[in-house]
Design an enzyme around this catalytic site. Structure first.
Site, mmCIF file in Angstrom:
data_model
loop_
_atom_site.group_PDB
_atom_site.id
_atom_site.type_symbol
_atom_site.label_atom_id
_atom_site.label_comp_id
_atom_site.label_asym_id
_atom_site.label_seq_id
_atom_site.Cartn_x
_atom_site.Cartn_y
_atom_site.Cartn_z
ATOM 1 N N ASP A 115 0.838 -1.204 0.000
ATOM 2 C CA ASP A 115 0.000 0.000 0.000
ATOM 3 C C ASP A 115 0.869 1.249 0.000
ATOM 4 O OD1 ASP A 115 -2.044 -1.798 0.507
ATOM 5 O OD2 ASP A 115 -2.028 -1.389 2.663
HETATM 6 N N1 URA Z 1 -1.154 -5.971 3.916
HETATM 7 C C1 URA Z 1 -1.627 -4.725 3.894
HETATM 8 O O1 URA Z 1 -2.629 -4.430 4.494
HETATM 9 N N2 URA Z 1 -0.949 -3.803 3.180
HETATM 10 C C2 URA Z 1 0.197 -4.074 2.515
HETATM 11 O O2 URA Z 1 0.768 -3.178 1.894
HETATM 12 C C3 URA Z 1 0.678 -5.381 2.556
HETATM 13 C C4 URA Z 1 0.002 -6.319 3.263
#
Ligand code: URA
Length: 234
Positions: A106
């Protein structure tokens, strides 16, 4: 890979367009096997090609381990800038196949991210069949509830809007509000959604510390290093 025409090879490696290769040939900038080249249609061994006297840039493909900083998006869409690909040299951003991330982190997640232009590697590393463990450190907005490790390990936790439950995951408390989570799959926003689905609150910070056998070592945020495929051990 079967031999590519010189103009296709150079455009695939991000040097210039196939059209521009003709201008580069006319200008005498390209040599094959030690001789100035003039035919865009020859199919040379990439190792025999020189541009401005230099060997070709990573003709065998790219595999990079990046320390993704916060605030960058794993997308090729310029409307979502700044992008993780902005950290790469311009020529690498023009390659075909494109350099892409192995799974995504993310925008507000930091940590270890692999980038490659080797499509088969992306499939192999993201396939649930291979069960590559990914380790995250998460900080929560409240204390970890008792029994959460058992909930994550059960393999029955369902994320909002999904039918199939998450595969069993490992949760190891690191402090009252911090935990290490190990996943063998990579659903969208999985760590954040697992805590939310388990009623364990909101993830405030998330950092990926490892991917299979790979760790960040002393790589600073925003920096990358080239990886040898043997380091993946899968
Ligand atoms: N899980 C999440 O919530 N975000 C990420 O970036 C990776 C795993």
């Amino acid at each position: 890979m079967s031999a590519r025409r010189l103009d296709q090879l150079l455009s695939n490696l991000g040097y210039c367009s196939r059209r521009e290769v003709r201008d580069w040939l006319k200008a005498g900038r390209i040599a094959v096997a030690g001789k100035t080249a003039d035919d865009p249609g020859v199919k040379p061994s990439p190792a025999a090609v020189r541009v401005d006297g230099e060997p070709l840039d990573r003709p065998e493909g790219l595999l990079l381990l990046l320390h993704k900083p916060l605030g960058l998006t794993c997308s090729h869409d310029p409307r979502e800038a700044p992008l993780v690909y902005d950290l790469l040299p311009p020529r690498w951003r023009e390659r075909n196949p494109v350099v892409t991330s192995v799974g995504r982190l993310d925008k507000e997640t930091s940590g270890l991210l692999l980038l490659t232009d080797q499509t088969d590697l992306v499939h192999r590393l993201t396939s649930p069949k291979h069960k590559v463990p990914k380790v995250y450190h998460a900080t929560l907005d409240r204390d970890l509830p008792p029994g959460l490790a058992e909930v994550f390990a059960a393999g029955t936790l369902r994320l909002d809007g999904e039918d199939a439950p998450c595969a069993p995951a490992t949760l190891r408390p690191l402090g009252p509000r911090t935990a290490e989570v190990t996943l063998i799959e990579g659903k969208y926003h999985q760590v954040r959604r697992m805590f939310a689905s388990a009623g364990a609150g909101t993830v405030l910070t998330l950092h990926r510390v490892s991917f299979g056998p790979l760790t960040l070592g002393d790589l600073a945020p925003g920096r990358y290093r080239e990886l040898d495929a043997a380091e993946l051990k899968i």
